[in-house]
Design a protein around this motif. Structure first.
Motif: not given
Length: 272
Positions: A63-83, A159-166
């Motif tokens: 959303d236009g912000e450098n993800i490395s500068r965002l807090k972990t919880k803030e990222v987790a509220k916008k994006m989830s990953i399924l390894p 809002e965003t789901l990341l999935l690694d070889e589901p």
């Protein structure tokens, strides 16, 4: 709109480049699939986007912000990953697993709430896992386990789901089951879905947007009908093929062939 952007990304393992000057934009509200040969960096790219890996140079914008500068919880509220190949503790039930998706929303001041409970129920319903809520995750079939993990990601409310070889290690029926579920979540809820797939035909069938990776960077990106060509398959996968139209979906369908298939292919085409 683009809610995820990767700019000039570089990443190495033990000084061996895996991603080099890689830039892509992920369309919001669509399904994007990363494809490429083994070891090309697909999963590394996904894990870097998820901030599980730190790039040497370059940046990921959420959303236009450098993800490395965002807090972990803030990222987790916008994006989830399924390894790839997630595992749950022995005896953990589906409901207990799905509840873990609400942890980013918890704090000392905000404990478990009615909203959290509703999100868990909605996630179980969306994945058709209500009847297995009290079943141990390790007792489920492969397709059911994947649906349980996807339910946990949904409960996270991102809002965003990341999935690694589901679909890895799943038989064809369960692969279709999982991909149908993700397609439905995109269609009905408008979620942005980004995943890594090995099967080129499944990728073409379910993706709005393909990203083909070769030589540590993006070889081609776009609609499956535009980029899934004989040239792309030959260069990205070093594979000869014929491409036709999927008789059910109209998407590109790749028919690979080896040396024997190549001779038969040219014999047929020379006779036409």
């Amino acid at each position: 709109m683009k809610n995820l952007q990767v700019k000039d990304l570089n990443f190495s393992y033990d000084k061996e480049p895996v991603l080099k000057d890689l830039s892509i934009s992920i369309p919001e509200g669509e399904i994007t699939v990363f494809i490429g040969g083994n070891g090309c960096g697909k999963s590394t790219l996904l894990r870097t986007i998820a901030r599980l890996l730190q790039p040497e140079t370059g940046k990921v914008l959420l959303d236009g912000e450098n993800i490395s500068r965002l807090k972990t919880k803030e990222v987790a509220k916008k994006m989830s990953i399924l390894p790839q190949g997630p595992t749950a503790p022995e005896g953990l039930t589906v409901e207990q697993l799905v509840k873990q998706g609400r942890y980013p929303h918890q704090s000392w001041l905000k404990q478990w709430s009615t909203e959290d409970e509703n999100m868990v129920r909605q996630a179980l319903a969306a994945t058709n896992m209500e009847d297995w809520a009290h079943q141990a995750v390790d007792m489920l079939s492969g397709g059911q386990r994947q649906r349980a993990w996807i339910a946990m990601s949904l409960a996270q409310g991102t809002e965003t789901l990341l999935l690694d070889e589901p679909t890895t290690y799943l038989d064809m029926a369960h692969q279709v089951e999982v991909l149908d579920l993700l397609y439905e979540l995109n269609e009905t809820e408008g979620r942005t879905i980004v995943m890594v797939l090995h099967d080129m035909n499944m990728a073409c069938r379910y993706a709005h947007n393909l990203v083909a990776i070769k030589d540590q960077t993006v070889y081609a990106q776009g609609r499956p009908a535009d980029i899934m060509t004989v040239d792309t398959v030959n260069h990205v996968f070093e594979l000869n093929c014929h491409i036709t139209s999927d008789p059910l979906h109209g998407t590109p369908m790749v028919i690979p062939f080896g040396k024997r298939g190549a001779s038969l292919y040219f014999e047929v085409h020379e006779s036409l």
